[in-house]
Design an enzyme around this catalytic site. Structure first.
Site, PDB file in Angstrom:
ATOM      1  N   TRP A  14       8.029   4.369  -0.966  1.00  8.80           N
ATOM      2  CA  TRP A  14       8.804   5.135  -1.956  1.00  8.80           C
ATOM      3  C   TRP A  14       8.168   5.129  -3.345  1.00  8.80           C
ATOM      4  CZ3 TRP A  14      14.816   4.191  -1.386  1.00  8.80           C
ATOM      5  CH2 TRP A  14      15.222   4.569  -0.091  1.00  8.80           C
ATOM      6  N   HIS A  98      -2.519  -1.259  -2.330  1.00  4.47           N
ATOM      7  CA  HIS A  98      -2.401   0.194  -2.449  1.00  4.47           C
ATOM      8  C   HIS A  98      -3.335   0.702  -3.554  1.00  4.47           C
ATOM      9  CE1 HIS A  98      -0.782   4.160  -3.253  1.00  4.47           C
ATOM     10  NE2 HIS A  98      -0.324   4.118  -2.020  1.00  4.47           N
ATOM     11  N   GLU A 100      -3.002   2.775  -5.831  1.00  8.01           N
ATOM     12  CA  GLU A 100      -2.420   2.885  -7.178  1.00  8.01           C
ATOM     13  C   GLU A 100      -2.421   1.527  -7.878  1.00  8.01           C
ATOM     14  OE1 GLU A 100       1.129   4.864  -5.910  1.00  8.01           O
ATOM     15  OE2 GLU A 100      -0.061   6.633  -5.432  1.00  8.01           O
ATOM     16  N   GLU A 170      -6.143   4.907   3.682  1.00 11.22           N
ATOM     17  CA  GLU A 170      -5.648   5.929   2.759  1.00 11.22           C
ATOM     18  C   GLU A 170      -6.779   6.402   1.843  1.00 11.22           C
ATOM     19  OE1 GLU A 170      -1.079   5.635   2.300  1.00 11.22           O
ATOM     20  OE2 GLU A 170      -2.019   4.447   0.743  1.00 11.22           O
ATOM     21  N   GLY A 176      -1.024  11.873  -2.630  1.00  5.78           N
ATOM     22  CA  GLY A 176      -0.206  12.607  -3.590  1.00  5.78           C
ATOM     23  C   GLY A 176      -0.845  13.900  -4.070  1.00  5.78           C
ATOM     24  N   GLY A 237       4.076   8.643   1.602  1.00 12.12           N
ATOM     25  CA  GLY A 237       4.607   8.606   0.244  1.00 12.12           C
ATOM     26  C   GLY A 237       5.649   9.691   0.037  1.00 12.12           C
ATOM     27  N   GLY A 238       5.221  10.800  -0.550  1.00  9.55           N
ATOM     28  CA  GLY A 238       6.138  11.884  -0.918  1.00  9.55           C
ATOM     29  C   GLY A 238       7.116  12.295   0.171  1.00  9.55           C
TER      30      GLY A 238
HETATM   31  P1  PGA Z   1       1.485  10.481  -0.165  1.00  4.69           P
HETATM   32  O1  PGA Z   1       1.305   8.899  -0.469  1.00  4.69           O
HETATM   33  O2  PGA Z   1       2.015  10.593   1.234  1.00  4.69           O
HETATM   34  O3  PGA Z   1       2.468  10.941  -1.206  1.00  4.69           O
HETATM   35  O4  PGA Z   1       0.147  11.094  -0.316  1.00  4.69           O
HETATM   36  C1  PGA Z   1       0.828   8.030   0.500  1.00  4.69           C
HETATM   37  C2  PGA Z   1       0.718   6.650  -0.079  1.00  4.69           C
HETATM   38  O5  PGA Z   1       0.324   6.534  -1.237  1.00  4.69           O
HETATM   39  O6  PGA Z   1       1.009   5.637   0.584  1.00  4.69           O
END
Ligand code: PGA
Length: 255
Positions: A14, A98, A100, A170, A176, A237-238
Site C-alpha cells: 500500500w 524496496h 523507494e 521489481e 508506479g 502497488g497501485g
Molecule cells: P506498482 O508498485 O505496482 O504501483 O508499480 C509496485 C511496488 O512498488 O511494489
C-alpha cells in the site's frame, strides 16, 4: 509459475496510502473477493493500519505485513520500528529493500541484509525486493545488479531460513510508471535469480522459493505475467489500492 513446486503469493504494497477509515473499507471489500484464492494473499500496509488490518483479517486467508523494519531489536533509533515489535503485534510478513527505501532513505545492500537478518530472527517472513534502474538495464548490467543485491541481502541466511524468504523482482523503471516489464523480461530475471539461488543453496531451495514480479502489475496484465514459469505471483502497488483490481490479480494467480 509452477504450483507443483512452490507457492504463488500475491502481496499488496500500500506504500504511504490509506488512513484508518479508508483501510477498513478497502479490507472489508477485499475479504469476500479473495476468500477462495488458490494462492497466498498478503497486504502490506502502513504501520498505522497494522492493528486495523490484523483485526479485520483474523480468521481470513489474508496475511498482514509491514513495509519495512529496523535491524535492531530496540534502542535510540527515533522513528523506526523493530521486527520484534511487528512480530509481537501478530504481523507475519515484512517488505525489505524496496527500491523507494533504497532511493529516498539511503537503504544499501548492507542495511537490507541487516534488516533481513533481524526479520528472520524475529520469525517474520520477508519479501525481499531487488531490481535494476533503467540506466542499468540500458547498460546491459541487469543480471549483475540483481545478482549482487540478492547475494548481499542473503549473507548469513541459512537454507532453513530461506524458506521464510520471498524474493520480489521489481525493475525500478516499472514501479508506479505504468511501464510493465514484458512477461519475457520478468520471467528472464526471475529465472536468473532462481539460478543464483540454486548456486547458493541447491536445486531444491531454488525450485521451492517464491519469486514474484512487481512493477505496474495490474488487472489487465497479471494473467500473462503470472503464467510465466519463473514468476510466482506479484508485489502489487497501485492496483492493490482497489479491491476489485487486487482480486482480479489474486484470481489470475489462483489458476
Ligand atoms: P506498482 O508498485 O505496482 O504501483 O508499480 C509496485 C511496488 O512498488 O511494489
Amino acid at each position: 509459475m509452477n504450483k507443483n513446486l512452490r507457492k504463488a503469493v500475491i502481496a499488496g504494497n500500500w506504500k504511504m496510502n490509506k488512513d484508518r477509515t479508508e483501510a477498513k473499507a478497502l479490507i472489508e471489500e477485499m475479504i469476500p473477493l479473495v476468500k477462495d484464492a488458490d494462492c497466498d494473499v498478503v497486504i502490506c500496509v502502513p504501520y498505522t493500519n497494522l492493528e486495523t488490518a490484523l483485526n479485520l483479517t483474523e480468521g481470513t486467508n489474508i496475511g498482514v505485513g509491514a513495509e519495512n523494519c529496523h535491524w535492531a531489536n530496540s534502542g535510540a533509533f527515533t522513528g523506526e520500528i523493530s521486527a520484534l515489535m511487528l512480530k509481537e503485534m501478530g504481523v507475519k510478513y515484512v517488505i525489505i529493500g524496496h527500491s523507494e527505501r533504497r532511493q529516498y532513505f539511503g537503504e544499501t545492500d548492507e542495511t537490507v541484509n541487516q534488516r533481513v537478518r533481524a526479520a528472520l530472527d524475529a520469525g517474520l517472513k520477508v519479501i525481499l525486493c531487488v531490481g535494476e534502474l533503467l540506466e542499468q538495464r540500458e547498460q546491459g548490467i541487469t543480471e549483475e545488479i540483481v545478482s549482487l543485491q540478492t547475494k548481499v541481502a542473503l549473507q548469513g541466511v541459512t537454507n532453513e531460513e530461506l524458506k521464510n524468504i520471498i524474493i520480489a523482482y521489481e525493475p525500478v523503471w516499472a514501479i508506479g510508471t505504468g511501464k510493465t516489464a514484458t512477461s519475457e523480461q520478468a520471467n528472464e530475471v526471475c529465472h536468473i535469480i532462481r539460478v543464483l539461488i540454486e548456486k547458493l543453496y541447491g536445486k531444491q531451495a531454488a525450485d521451492g522459493i517464491t519469486i514474484q514480479y512487481g512493477g505496474s502489475m495490474n488487472a489487465k496484465n497479471a494473467d500473462e505475467l503470472v503464467a510465466q514459469y519463473d514468476v510466482d505471483g506479484g508485489l502489487i502497488g497501485g492496483a492493490s489500492l482497489k479491491a476489485s483490481d487486487f482480486a482480479v490479480i489474486v484470481n489470475a494467480a489462483s489458476k
